[in-house]
Design a protein around this motif. Structure first.
Motif, PDB file in Angstrom:
ATOM      1  N   ILE A 111       0.840  -1.199   0.000  1.00 34.92           N
ATOM      2  CA  ILE A 111       0.000   0.000   0.000  1.00 34.92           C
ATOM      3  C   ILE A 111       0.875   1.248   0.000  1.00 34.92           C
ATOM      4  O   ILE A 111       1.918   1.299   0.664  1.00 34.92           O
ATOM      5  N   HIS A 112       0.453   2.244  -0.752  1.00 35.24           N
ATOM      6  CA  HIS A 112       1.156   3.525  -0.783  1.00 35.24           C
ATOM      7  C   HIS A 112       0.151   4.653  -0.572  1.00 35.24           C
ATOM      8  O   HIS A 112      -0.992   4.543  -0.992  1.00 35.24           O
ATOM      9  N   VAL A 113       0.623   5.700   0.059  1.00 33.13           N
ATOM     10  CA  VAL A 113      -0.174   6.916   0.141  1.00 33.13           C
ATOM     11  C   VAL A 113       0.639   8.000  -0.567  1.00 33.13           C
ATOM     12  O   VAL A 113       1.768   8.301  -0.169  1.00 33.13           O
ATOM     13  N   LEU A 114       0.064   8.540  -1.638  1.00 28.60           N
ATOM     14  CA  LEU A 114       0.800   9.439  -2.527  1.00 28.60           C
ATOM     15  C   LEU A 114       0.088  10.775  -2.625  1.00 28.60           C
ATOM     16  O   LEU A 114      -1.156  10.827  -2.650  1.00 28.60           O
ATOM     17  N   LEU A 115       0.848  11.843  -2.693  1.00 37.72           N
ATOM     18  CA  LEU A 115       0.206  13.128  -2.965  1.00 37.72           C
ATOM     19  C   LEU A 115      -0.309  13.092  -4.403  1.00 37.72           C
ATOM     20  O   LEU A 115       0.409  12.681  -5.325  1.00 37.72           O
ATOM     21  N   ASN A 116      -1.550  13.531  -4.584  1.00 39.01           N
ATOM     22  CA  ASN A 116      -2.184  13.494  -5.905  1.00 39.01           C
ATOM     23  C   ASN A 116      -1.817  14.763  -6.665  1.00 39.01           C
ATOM     24  O   ASN A 116      -2.668  15.599  -6.942  1.00 39.01           O
ATOM     25  N   ARG A 117      -0.538  14.887  -6.957  1.00 37.89           N
ATOM     26  CA  ARG A 117      -0.033  16.104  -7.622  1.00 37.89           C
ATOM     27  C   ARG A 117       1.076  15.720  -8.581  1.00 37.89           C
ATOM     28  O   ARG A 117       2.103  15.208  -8.165  1.00 37.89           O
ATOM     29  N   CYS A 118       0.831  15.968  -9.851  1.00 39.51           N
ATOM     30  CA  CYS A 118       1.842  15.652 -10.858  1.00 39.51           C
ATOM     31  C   CYS A 118       3.102  16.473 -10.585  1.00 39.51           C
ATOM     32  O   CYS A 118       3.028  17.674 -10.297  1.00 39.51           O
ATOM     33  N   ARG A 119       4.242  15.796 -10.687  1.00 44.36           N
ATOM     34  CA  ARG A 119       5.499  16.480 -10.387  1.00 44.36           C
ATOM     35  C   ARG A 119       5.930  17.398 -11.525  1.00 44.36           C
ATOM     36  O   ARG A 119       6.913  18.115 -11.381  1.00 44.36           O
ATOM     37  N   HIS A 120       5.210  17.389 -12.633  1.00 40.88           N
ATOM     38  CA  HIS A 120       5.537  18.330 -13.698  1.00 40.88           C
ATOM     39  C   HIS A 120       4.968  19.709 -13.359  1.00 40.88           C
ATOM     40  O   HIS A 120       5.662  20.549 -12.803  1.00 40.88           O
ATOM     41  N   ARG A 121       3.680  19.909 -13.584  1.00 42.31           N
ATOM     42  CA  ARG A 121       3.128  21.233 -13.288  1.00 42.31           C
ATOM     43  C   ARG A 121       1.884  21.152 -12.437  1.00 42.31           C
ATOM     44  O   ARG A 121       1.050  22.039 -12.445  1.00 42.31           O
ATOM     45  N   GLY A 122       1.764  20.046 -11.710  1.00 41.05           N
ATOM     46  CA  GLY A 122       0.820  20.062 -10.598  1.00 41.05           C
ATOM     47  C   GLY A 122      -0.559  19.480 -10.771  1.00 41.05           C
ATOM     48  O   GLY A 122      -1.334  19.488  -9.813  1.00 41.05           O
ATOM     49  N   ALA A 123      -0.920  18.955 -11.927  1.00 40.63           N
ATOM     50  CA  ALA A 123      -2.289  18.430 -12.082  1.00 40.63           C
ATOM     51  C   ALA A 123      -2.505  17.205 -11.189  1.00 40.63           C
ATOM     52  O   ALA A 123      -1.565  16.482 -10.870  1.00 40.63           O
ATOM     53  N   THR A 124      -3.756  16.973 -10.814  1.00 42.13           N
ATOM     54  CA  THR A 124      -4.054  15.701 -10.143  1.00 42.13           C
ATOM     55  C   THR A 124      -3.925  14.602 -11.189  1.00 42.13           C
ATOM     56  O   THR A 124      -4.276  14.783 -12.351  1.00 42.13           O
ATOM     57  N   VAL A 125      -3.448  13.451 -10.758  1.00 37.65           N
ATOM     58  CA  VAL A 125      -3.226  12.360 -11.710  1.00 37.65           C
ATOM     59  C   VAL A 125      -4.250  11.248 -11.543  1.00 37.65           C
ATOM     60  O   VAL A 125      -4.230  10.262 -12.250  1.00 37.65           O
ATOM     61  N   CYS A 126      -5.159  11.420 -10.565  1.00 39.70           N
ATOM     62  CA  CYS A 126      -6.115  10.359 -10.285  1.00 39.70           C
ATOM     63  C   CYS A 126      -7.440  11.008  -9.917  1.00 39.70           C
ATOM     64  O   CYS A 126      -7.488  11.931  -9.105  1.00 39.70           O
ATOM     65  N   GLN A 127      -8.500  10.568 -10.542  1.00 39.77           N
ATOM     66  CA  GLN A 127      -9.838  11.123 -10.304  1.00 39.77           C
ATOM     67  C   GLN A 127     -10.760  10.061  -9.719  1.00 39.77           C
ATOM     68  O   GLN A 127     -10.515   8.876  -9.847  1.00 39.77           O
ATOM     69  N   GLY A 128     -11.836  10.483  -9.153  1.00 39.86           N
ATOM     70  CA  GLY A 128     -12.829   9.520  -8.643  1.00 39.86           C
ATOM     71  C   GLY A 128     -12.529   9.122  -7.218  1.00 39.86           C
ATOM     72  O   GLY A 128     -11.408   9.258  -6.734  1.00 39.86           O
ATOM     73  N   ASN A 129     -13.559   8.632  -6.525  1.00 31.12           N
ATOM     74  CA  ASN A 129     -13.392   8.236  -5.125  1.00 31.12           C
ATOM     75  C   ASN A 129     -12.625   6.929  -4.991  1.00 31.12           C
ATOM     76  O   ASN A 129     -11.776   6.772  -4.124  1.00 31.12           O
ATOM     77  N   HIS A 130     -13.013   5.973  -5.827  1.00 30.30           N
ATOM     78  CA  HIS A 130     -12.431   4.640  -5.792  1.00 30.30           C
ATOM     79  C   HIS A 130     -12.238   4.175  -7.214  1.00 30.30           C
ATOM     80  O   HIS A 130     -12.907   4.663  -8.110  1.00 30.30           O
ATOM     81  N   GLY A 131     -11.402   3.212  -7.407  1.00 25.46           N
ATOM     82  CA  GLY A 131     -11.310   2.628  -8.737  1.00 25.46           C
ATOM     83  C   GLY A 131     -10.197   1.636  -8.834  1.00 25.46           C
ATOM     84  O   GLY A 131      -9.609   1.227  -7.824  1.00 25.46           O
ATOM     85  N   LYS A 132      -9.968   1.246 -10.083  1.00 26.02           N
ATOM     86  CA  LYS A 132      -8.895   0.302 -10.357  1.00 26.02           C
ATOM     87  C   LYS A 132      -8.148   0.789 -11.568  1.00 26.02           C
ATOM     88  O   LYS A 132      -8.763   1.283 -12.523  1.00 26.02           O
ATOM     89  N   THR A 133      -6.837   0.713 -11.533  1.00 24.92           N
ATOM     90  CA  THR A 133      -6.065   1.221 -12.656  1.00 24.92           C
ATOM     91  C   THR A 133      -4.759   0.446 -12.760  1.00 24.92           C
ATOM     92  O   THR A 133      -4.371  -0.261 -11.830  1.00 24.92           O
ATOM     93  N   ARG A 134      -4.088   0.610 -13.892  1.00 27.10           N
ATOM     94  CA  ARG A 134      -2.758  -0.018 -14.025  1.00 27.10           C
ATOM     95  C   ARG A 134      -1.677   0.996 -13.682  1.00 27.10           C
ATOM     96  O   ARG A 134      -0.573   0.638 -13.316  1.00 27.10           O
ATOM     97  N   ALA A 135      -2.004   2.260 -13.855  1.00 30.41           N
ATOM     98  CA  ALA A 135      -1.020   3.322 -13.639  1.00 30.41           C
ATOM     99  C   ALA A 135      -1.759   4.642 -13.481  1.00 30.41           C
ATOM    100  O   ALA A 135      -2.956   4.715 -13.727  1.00 30.41           O
ATOM    101  N   PHE A 136      -1.044   5.660 -13.044  1.00 27.54           N
ATOM    102  CA  PHE A 136      -1.629   6.997 -12.959  1.00 27.54           C
ATOM    103  C   PHE A 136      -1.007   7.855 -14.057  1.00 27.54           C
ATOM    104  O   PHE A 136       0.197   8.127 -14.021  1.00 27.54           O
ATOM    105  N   THR A 137      -1.826   8.251 -15.003  1.00 24.82           N
ATOM    106  CA  THR A 137      -1.291   9.035 -16.109  1.00 24.82           C
ATOM    107  C   THR A 137      -1.828  10.447 -16.009  1.00 24.82           C
ATOM    108  O   THR A 137      -3.041  10.660 -15.934  1.00 24.82           O
TER     109      THR A 137
END
Ligand code: FES
Ligand SMILES: [Fe+2]
Lengths: 438, 162
Positions: A81-107
């Motif tokens: 398990i990881h807890v990550l800040l939802n902030r792109c390290r480029h220019r700050g956009a959130t990389v993950c939307q929605g309350n819950h879900g399943k994904t292969r990666a955060f784009t």
């Protein structure tokens, strides 16, 4: 990295506003105090973000808030398990939307930086323009420190804080007891009600440890249940109590017979669960399994209030999320048993829907009372919120804690004591961008 | 071109659902309960894509008994949240008949509930789906599913039925 700054006491904005027996009404409405709370309370301590069952599989994620920080709770390919800040390290956009879900990666939706489930930066379009400028290994999503107890995941922005287990302290025993309500199965989140009310987060924090309001505010709920159940909920004259567990945590025992769900399995099956018991028997469950599930299905007899944002409230998690000084979002997470019979989890969900949530028979009345507190507390230029109830009749619990009557305000005093303590301490500000990103 | 009988069904359903909404706005709960079949389910899901309501947590999942308890709660005056008897207005539009099978008409419409609170006017747009059983020249509601636009994000507490 500036990790060895020592937390120091500072001039506290609430020094003259919080006392053992009363707190100033401005605590509900002063925007400056709210900002300070985000810094010193929410960015300063362990904040509950998820239950492990909410991110049960590889690629599962949940989004949450720590103060104003959107975070992602994810489970990577190694099931970590990881807890990550939802902030792109480029220019700050959130990389993950929605309350819950399943994904292969955060784009990232903006320029396509791609992060793995553990937050590491994997790929980005046209990398040649970063030649000699940066190393991908330094630009993963910022990882927060997180620790779990009994499946409850807490994270913190404060790297200096004590281990979670020490912070929970006297509350651990009650978390252990709370987790017995799976009816012999591990606890699992079944879904949640989310709603907002126009009031300060501390009004809700107080409410979880307020038994005094129950027969008044929840009269219509009591009218809707059978007599036997109504009697169970008539606990103000019973043997219940509130215990200060330290570090702002408290437990309010309303129904002492339902503290330990592994005990008294031979008790008569309550009327309201007779059909449920019969259905289990018809499914072929042995008598002891049926009794265990019947005893567990309605939840435990206590509310455990964990400072600052989570309660294990009888049968569910109550998570509070401050939105602004006068707006709070509440999540009521329904719980059941992982692998438990369908009917066990269905019954748990129906019970949850009956009382909890925006259309429950209980929550809307709580909401009305909280809204009225926020509105009424604006009256006058000065005034106090009283939390002295039961102060002259305290005793000592078997665990050596301060204990008051079930309808005392012992739990609120516990919370405000911790609140005052944290509000007087500066949180070491570390450079999170650099920390943990490797 | 819709056939005469399709237009007839549309008109019947529209009239029936307008009456249903009108009863809720005017808090005629006794009459409203009579619109239902005994096996009818009133459901407000959280997740709009969910169809297995029984095995999901919902905002409301009411069978006949729960509907009765809910309307009793809303009208008893015991609940502090209902004492102000909030004034509501429901509008229905975009009515469409999705099909009819075995005497049950399946219809969908757009729906918006407006609520006047001391804090201001609030509105809840929703998609509503009905299953209506033909019963001696009337309809009985077999299922009403209200997908409230914000239910998968957050709602506010309510003292009425969607
Ligand atoms: S902000 Fe995320 S890729 Fe640019
Ligand atoms: Fe309450």
């Amino acid at each position: 990295m500036s990790s060895n700054i020592i937390a120091k006491a500072s001039e506290s904005i609430v020094e003259d506003l919080v006392f053992e027996d009363k707190v100033h009404k401005s605590l509900y409405s002063d925007a400056e105090i709210f900002e300070e709370e985000l810094k010193k309370i929410f960015n300063g301590t362990w904040v509950w973000v998820a239950h492990e069952s909410e991110v049960s599989e590889v690629g599962s994620f949940k989004t949450a808030m720590i103060g104003r920080s959107p975070v992602i709770v994810s489970r990577d390919r190694k099931k970590e398990i990881h807890v990550l800040l939802n902030r792109c390290r480029h220019r700050g956009a959130t990389v993950c939307q929605g309350n819950h879900g399943k994904t292969r990666a955060f784009t990232c939706p903006y320029h396509g930086w791609g992060y793995a489930l553990d937050g590491s930066l994997r790929a980005l379009p046209k990398p040649e323009e970063y030649e000699n400028l940066m190393d991908k290994a330094d630009y993963g999503l910022v990882k927060l420190r997180h620790e779990s107890y009994q499946g409850m995941i807490f994270a913190t922005l404060n790297d200096e804080i004590e281990p979670l287990i020490d912070f929970l302290g006297g509350a651990k025993k009650w978390i252990d007891l709370f987790m017995k309500q799976g009816g012999g199965y591990p606890i699992k989140a079944l879904g949640e009600h989310r709603f907002r009310f126009p009031g300060n987060w501390k009004i809700q924090l107080e409410n979880t440890t307020d038994a005094y309001h129950f027969p008044i505010v929840h009269k219509s709920f009591i009218s809707s249940v059978d007599d036997q159940t109504a009697e169970v909920f008539d606990f103000l004259d019973g043997e219940g109590y509130v215990e200060d567990l330290g570090n702002g945590h408290s437990v309010m025992v309303m129904i002492p017979e339902l503290v330990d769900l592994d005990e008294n399995l031979d008790d008569a099956i309550p009327e309201r669960f007779a059909d449920f018991a019969q259905a289990l028997r018809e499914e072929g469950f042995a008598d002891d399994a049926v009794r265990k599930m019947v005893r567990a299905v309605g939840g435990g007899g206590f509310n455990l209030n964990l400072f600052p944002n989570i309660a294990c409230s009888m049968a569910f998690f109550r998570n509070l999320v401050p939105v602004s000084v006068n707006e709070t979002e509440i999540h009521h997470v329904a719980l059941g048993g992982e692998g438990a019979p369908e009917i066990f989890n269905q019954t748990r969900m129906r019970l949850h829907e009956h009382f909890q949530g925006p259309m429950g028979f209980g929550t809307p009345d709580d909401g009305e009372a909280w809204e009225r507190v926020q509105a009424g507390s604006m009256a006058g230029t000065d005034g106090w919120i009283m939390v002295n109830r039961g102060m002259s009749r305290l005793s000592t619990s078997v665990d050596g804690n301060v204990k008051g009557a079930v309808c005392s305000e012992t739990g609120m005093r516990a919370a405000y004591r911790q609140y005052k303590k944290q509000m007087a301490v500066d949180i070491p500000v570390k450079e999170q961008a650099d920390a943990h990103s490797k | 071109m819709p056939t005469q009988s399709e237009l007839q069904t549309l008109a019947e359903v529209t009239a029936f659902l307008s009456k249903e909404a009108d009863m809720l706005d005017h808090k005629e709960y006794e009459q409203w309960l009579d619109l239902w079949s005994d096996s009818g389910m009133y459901i407000v899901p959280i997740d709009h894509r969910e169809t297995d309501y029984k095995n999901s947590l919902n905002v409301a999942y009411d069978d006949a008994e729960m509907r009765k308890m809910r309307t009793a709660r809303l009208s008893s005056g015991e609940a502090v949240s209902t004492q102000e008897a909030v004034f509501t207005i429901r509008t229905l539009s975009r009515m469409r008949i999705l099909g009819e099978e075995g005497g049950v008409v399946h219809a969908r419409c757009a729906y918006c509930l407006y609520e006047n609170k001391a804090s201001g006017l609030r509105n809840y747009p929703a998609n509503v789906e009905f299953k209506l059983r033909r019963d001696e020249g009337e309809f009985k509601i077999e299922e009403k599913v209200v997908r409230v636009m914000k239910s998968d994000q957050y709602l506010t507490t309510t003292c009425y039925l969607f």
